[in-house]
Design an enzyme around this catalytic site. Structure first.
Site, mmCIF file in Angstrom:
data_model
loop_
_atom_site.group_PDB
_atom_site.id
_atom_site.type_symbol
_atom_site.label_atom_id
_atom_site.label_comp_id
_atom_site.label_asym_id
_atom_site.label_seq_id
_atom_site.Cartn_x
_atom_site.Cartn_y
_atom_site.Cartn_z
ATOM 1 N N VAL A 197 0.842 -1.216 0.000
ATOM 2 C CA VAL A 197 0.000 0.000 0.000
ATOM 3 C C VAL A 197 0.868 1.254 0.000
ATOM 4 O O VAL A 197 2.055 1.200 0.335
ATOM 5 C CB VAL A 197 -0.948 0.048 1.233
ATOM 6 N N GLU A 198 0.235 2.389 -0.360
ATOM 7 C CA GLU A 198 1.009 3.643 -0.302
ATOM 8 C C GLU A 198 0.572 4.557 0.838
ATOM 9 O O GLU A 198 1.281 5.492 1.183
ATOM 10 C CB GLU A 198 0.949 4.376 -1.645
ATOM 11 N N THR A 199 -0.611 4.259 1.425
ATOM 12 C CA THR A 199 -1.129 5.118 2.497
ATOM 13 C C THR A 199 -1.575 4.278 3.686
ATOM 14 O O THR A 199 -2.198 3.229 3.501
ATOM 15 C CB THR A 199 -2.351 5.925 1.975
#
Ligand code: PLP
Ligand code: CA
Length: 302
Positions: A21-23
């Site tokens: 994931v990025e967040t």
């Protein structure tokens, strides 16, 4: 046919989740802090995630403070988190009214604490009620009629330690006498943990009083409603599949993540025990569970 959700998996390989994931959206109470006490290992964990380039967002259903007040709380706890990364349900109420172009010449009646007032003011909305109505009493003489401002176009209800019958009647009149009046709840948490000695009646109790008298259901802007998730995804331009929601509560945090189509991680550092997660009475299963967020630093692939 109701299909049982796949049981949550114990988090074994934290790096795999982090890389996927990025967040990260972090719930606050039970994840970052407990009351006024920082949970072990949080600073190192946030630093590590930032050094990997992850976007960090903090979402709390506690509407008693504004973003700015939460900014100070993070600072006091030694965490460098900016106001822009904090999304409290007090802010969500103001953001919702903005999103629907709530008229600036209408007023908002507030049953709740200072955080909601501060956010409404910052957004340029007129309001009445809040703590100022905390010591108002009604003297019931024969023929007594309580007046209310007909220009109120929305009633916002959140957790309120100064809740009283005056506020219930005022909010009820606004909603009942004006069919167009909005009924907005910051959150509906049944219980909260004001002290660790017992569970205390949460924001859902104040919201429930207004439901009872108006026979209306509120629009909820806090978790688990999708409003804040949509707002965040839109604001930061992020795909929900690229978000991991981390929380300690099944019916707010984990449901919030699932409603938004995000990955979900339950931490056992707050209100949910492993026994509650695995109880046959619980139907909400996150993707993963772990003890606390600092497991991100210590759990490596075997
Ligand atoms: N509402 C109130 C009044 C609270 O005191 C708390 C937690 O302390 C919450 C809601 C839940 O907050 P969070 O969403 O950060 O767990
Ligand atoms: Ca929580």
């Amino acid at each position: 046919v109701v299909r049982a959700a796949a049981p949550a998996q114990k988090l074994e390989n934290a790096d795999e989740l982090i890389d996927s994931v990025e967040t990260f959206i972090f719930d606050c109470d039970g994840v970052i802090w407990k009351g006024d006490k920082l949970i072990d290992g949080v600073p190192e964990t946030l630093d590590m995630l930032r050094s990997k380039g992850k976007r960090l967002v903090f979402v709390t259903n506690n509407s008693t403070k504004s973003r700015k007040q939460y900014g100070k709380k993070f600072e006091t706890l030694g965490l460098s988190v900016s106001e822009e990364e904090i999304f409290a349900s007090s802010f969500a109420a103001a953001a919702y009214l903005k999103s629907i172009d709530f008229p600036k010449d209408k007023k908002v009646y507030v049953i709740g604490e200072d955080g909601i007032l501060k956010e409404l003011e910052l957004a340029g909305f007129q309001y009445l009620g809040g703590p100022a109505d905390g010591d108002k009493k009604i003297e019931l003489k024969p023929g007594f009629l309580m007046e209310h401002d007909e220009n109120v176009g929305a009633v916002v209800v959140g957790f309120d330690r100064y809740f009283n019958y005056y506020k219930v009647q005022y909010g009820t009149l606004c909603i009942r006498e004006n069919p167009g009046c909005l009924f907005i709840a910051t959150n509906r948490d049944a219980v909260t943990h004001l002290t660790d000695a017992q569970e205390w009646a949460g924001g859902g109790s104040m919201v429930g009083a207004i439901c009872g008298s108006t026979q209306r259901e509120p629009l909820v802007v806090g978790k688990p409603s999708t409003f804040m998730m949509d707002y965040l995804a839109n604001k930061f331009g992020i795909l929900k599949s690229q978000i991991c929601m981390v929380g300690d509560r099944l019916d707010t945090d984990i449901l919030f993540g699932q409603n938004g189509g995000c990955k979900t991680l339950l931490v056992l550092s707050g209100v949910t025990s492993l026994q509650m997660l695995q109880s046959p009475n619980n139907s909400i299963q996150p993707d993963f569970y772990t003890n606390k967020i600092s497991d991100f630093v210590t759990l490596k692939a075997a």
